[in-house]
Enzyme design. Structure first.
Site, PDB file in Angstrom:
ATOM      1  N   ASP A   1      -7.713   8.936  10.829  1.00 36.66           N
ATOM      2  CA  ASP A   1      -6.654   8.242  10.081  1.00 36.66           C
ATOM      3  C   ASP A   1      -5.604   7.791  11.069  1.00 36.66           C
ATOM      4  OD1 ASP A   1      -4.477   7.710   8.037  1.00 36.66           O
ATOM      5  OD2 ASP A   1      -5.936   8.650   6.715  1.00 36.66           O
TER       6      ASP A   1
ATOM      7  N   THR B   1      -4.062   9.005  -7.321  1.00 38.46           N
ATOM      8  CA  THR B   1      -3.523   9.319  -5.996  1.00 38.46           C
ATOM      9  C   THR B   1      -1.999   9.228  -6.103  1.00 38.46           C
ATOM     10  OG1 THR B   1      -3.846   7.026  -5.376  1.00 38.46           O
ATOM     11  CG2 THR B   1      -5.551   8.540  -4.703  1.00 38.46           C
TER      12      THR B   1
ATOM     13  N   ARG C   1      -5.126  11.742   3.589  1.00 38.79           N
ATOM     14  CA  ARG C   1      -4.527  11.939   2.262  1.00 38.79           C
ATOM     15  C   ARG C   1      -5.434  11.305   1.202  1.00 38.79           C
ATOM     16  NH1 ARG C   1       0.152   7.238   2.545  1.00 38.79           N
ATOM     17  NH2 ARG C   1      -1.270   5.550   1.995  1.00 38.79           N
TER      18      ARG C   1
ATOM     19  N   ASP D   1      -7.550   4.065  14.508  1.00 39.85           N
ATOM     20  CA  ASP D   1      -7.372   2.856  13.702  1.00 39.85           C
ATOM     21  C   ASP D   1      -8.756   2.229  13.528  1.00 39.85           C
ATOM     22  OD1 ASP D   1      -6.999   0.289  12.793  1.00 39.85           O
ATOM     23  OD2 ASP D   1      -5.364  -0.197  14.165  1.00 39.85           O
ATOM     24  N   VAL D   2      -9.237   2.134  12.292  1.00 34.83           N
ATOM     25  CA  VAL D   2     -10.623   1.687  12.059  1.00 34.83           C
ATOM     26  C   VAL D   2     -10.865   0.243  12.486  1.00 34.83           C
ATOM     27  CG1 VAL D   2     -11.139   3.313  10.185  1.00 34.83           C
ATOM     28  CG2 VAL D   2     -10.164   1.052   9.631  1.00 34.83           C
TER      29      VAL D   2
ATOM     30  N   VAL E   1      -7.609   5.647  -9.751  1.00 29.61           N
ATOM     31  CA  VAL E   1      -7.740   7.035  -9.310  1.00 29.61           C
ATOM     32  C   VAL E   1      -6.345   7.631  -9.177  1.00 29.61           C
ATOM     33  CG1 VAL E   1      -8.684   8.572  -7.546  1.00 29.61           C
ATOM     34  CG2 VAL E   1      -9.793   6.380  -7.986  1.00 29.61           C
TER      35      VAL E   1
ATOM     36  N   LYS F   1     -12.878  -6.195  -0.594  1.00 32.46           N
ATOM     37  CA  LYS F   1     -13.727  -5.277  -1.376  1.00 32.46           C
ATOM     38  C   LYS F   1     -15.020  -5.961  -1.851  1.00 32.46           C
ATOM     39  CE  LYS F   1     -11.259  -1.601  -0.843  1.00 32.46           C
ATOM     40  NZ  LYS F   1     -11.779  -0.471  -0.061  1.00 32.46           N
TER      41      LYS F   1
ATOM     42  N   ASN G   1     -13.897   4.897   4.218  1.00 31.49           N
ATOM     43  CA  ASN G   1     -12.954   5.027   3.104  1.00 31.49           C
ATOM     44  C   ASN G   1     -11.594   4.381   3.384  1.00 31.49           C
ATOM     45  OD1 ASN G   1     -11.660   6.621   0.702  1.00 31.49           O
ATOM     46  ND2 ASN G   1     -10.504   7.310   2.485  1.00 31.49           N
TER      47      ASN G   1
ATOM     48  N   TYR H   1      -7.021  -8.091  -0.590  1.00 29.06           N
ATOM     49  CA  TYR H   1      -7.684  -6.829  -0.929  1.00 29.06           C
ATOM     50  C   TYR H   1      -8.994  -7.110  -1.667  1.00 29.06           C
ATOM     51  CZ  TYR H   1      -8.281  -2.103  -2.853  1.00 29.06           C
ATOM     52  OH  TYR H   1      -8.780  -0.852  -3.189  1.00 29.06           O
TER      53      TYR H   1
END
Ligand SMILES: NC(=O)c1ccc[n+]([C@@H]2O[C@H](COP(=O)([O-])OP(=O)(O)OC[C@H]3O[C@@H](n4cnc5c(N)ncnc54)[C@H](O)[C@@H]3O)[C@@H](O)[C@H]2O)c1
Length: 247
Positions: free
Chosen positions: A37, A188, A16, A60-61, A186, A157, A87, A153
């Site tokens: 994803d 979304t 998504r 799962d990354v 963005v 980043k 991403n 977060y």
């Protein structure tokens, strides 16, 4: 002719939002794309919509073994990997006092360790083709911390920004480029459901007068994934409507 003709790409968090937009853009530009994803239903729907040049893998990354599986399946399905877009990410807007150790570690595990594992997993495949492009999605918040600073977060980043430079120097000798993208706000789903007054204030704070459409971020990501950006590595690409110009 597409700018990604003949390329094989992996995009994480592609079910998504911006990830799905990158998958669509890459296919339009001629790439064969594996996207991954944790969201299985959305992933399968997008896979069946986009057809034979796209494959979805539930992944799962933050899991190293699953990364190995993703790269092996990509090679078997489409060939050696040319492009990786790290991403996938998440994060609640928790301040330090409200952020548990468990939440902090989980955000770092997905956003930061996931990016590390992705770069580590694709390097041998990219070496086979003596070329590659890795695009790590960070944020404008790796430059400018907002008022309600979400500690985990932001830490993740900032880390992605530094890891990109480290990997770029490590991988340069193999012809593999690594760059980071730093979006501002963005459009979304989360933003589209925002309180109208909050949304108006957000628009007013952006010099270009609106949050980015996902396609605007995808254009930048496709440029970095392609050979058009052949002399860029270890670089930071801000795409924030002018917000950071006042830094
Ligand atoms: N939306 C914004 O305003 C904004 C601004 C700056 C940066 N970003 C960054 O852009 C990227 C895309 O975000 P988005 O706005 O599309 O958000 P999103 O939440 O719509 O998309 C993130 C995707 O990552 C997936 N994901 C989460 N944890 C995962 C895991 N462990 N393994 C695999 N996939 C996982 C989610 O299921 C989701 O599909 C993220 O890296 C985000 O930090 C977003």
């Amino acid at each position: 002719m597409g700018k990604l003709d003949g390329k094989v790409a992996i995009v994480t968090g592609g079910s998504r939002g911006q990830g799905a937009s990158h998958v669509r853009k890459f296919v339009d530009e001629g790439a064969k794309v594996v996207f991954t994803d944790i969201l299985e239903n959305e992933g399968k729907e997008l896979e069946s919509e986009l057809g034979e040049n796209v494959k979805f893998i539930k992944h799962d990354v933050s899991n190293a073994e699953e990364w190995e599986n993703v790269v092996n399946k990509t090679e078997r399905t489409f060939g050696n990997v040319n492009i990786l877009v790290n991403n996938a990410a998440f994060g609640k807007r928790s301040r330090i006092e409200d952020c548990s150790e468990e939440e902090y570690r989980k955000v770092i595990d997905v956003n930061q360790v996931g990016t590390f594992l992705g770069m580590k997993a694709v390097v041998s495949s990219m070496k086979q083709v003596e070329k590659g492009s890795i695009v790590n999605i960070s944020s404008v918040e790796a430059f400018q911390v907002s008022g309600d600073a979400p500690i985990a977060y932001i830490a993740s980043k900032y880390a992605v920004r530094g890891m990109t430079k480290s990997a770029a120097l490590d991988f340069a000798e193999y012809g593999i480029r690594v760059n980071s993208v730093h979006p501002g706000a963005v459009k979304t789903a989360m933003l589209e459901n925002a309180d109208p007054e909050e949304y108006r204030k957000l628009e007013e704070s952006i010099p270009l007068g609106k949050p980015a459409d996902t396609e605007e971020i995808s254009n930048m990501v496709a440029f970095l994934a392609s050979d058009e950006s052949s002399y860029s590595t270890g670089s930071e690409f801000l795409i924030d409507g002018g917000v950071s110009a006042s830094l």
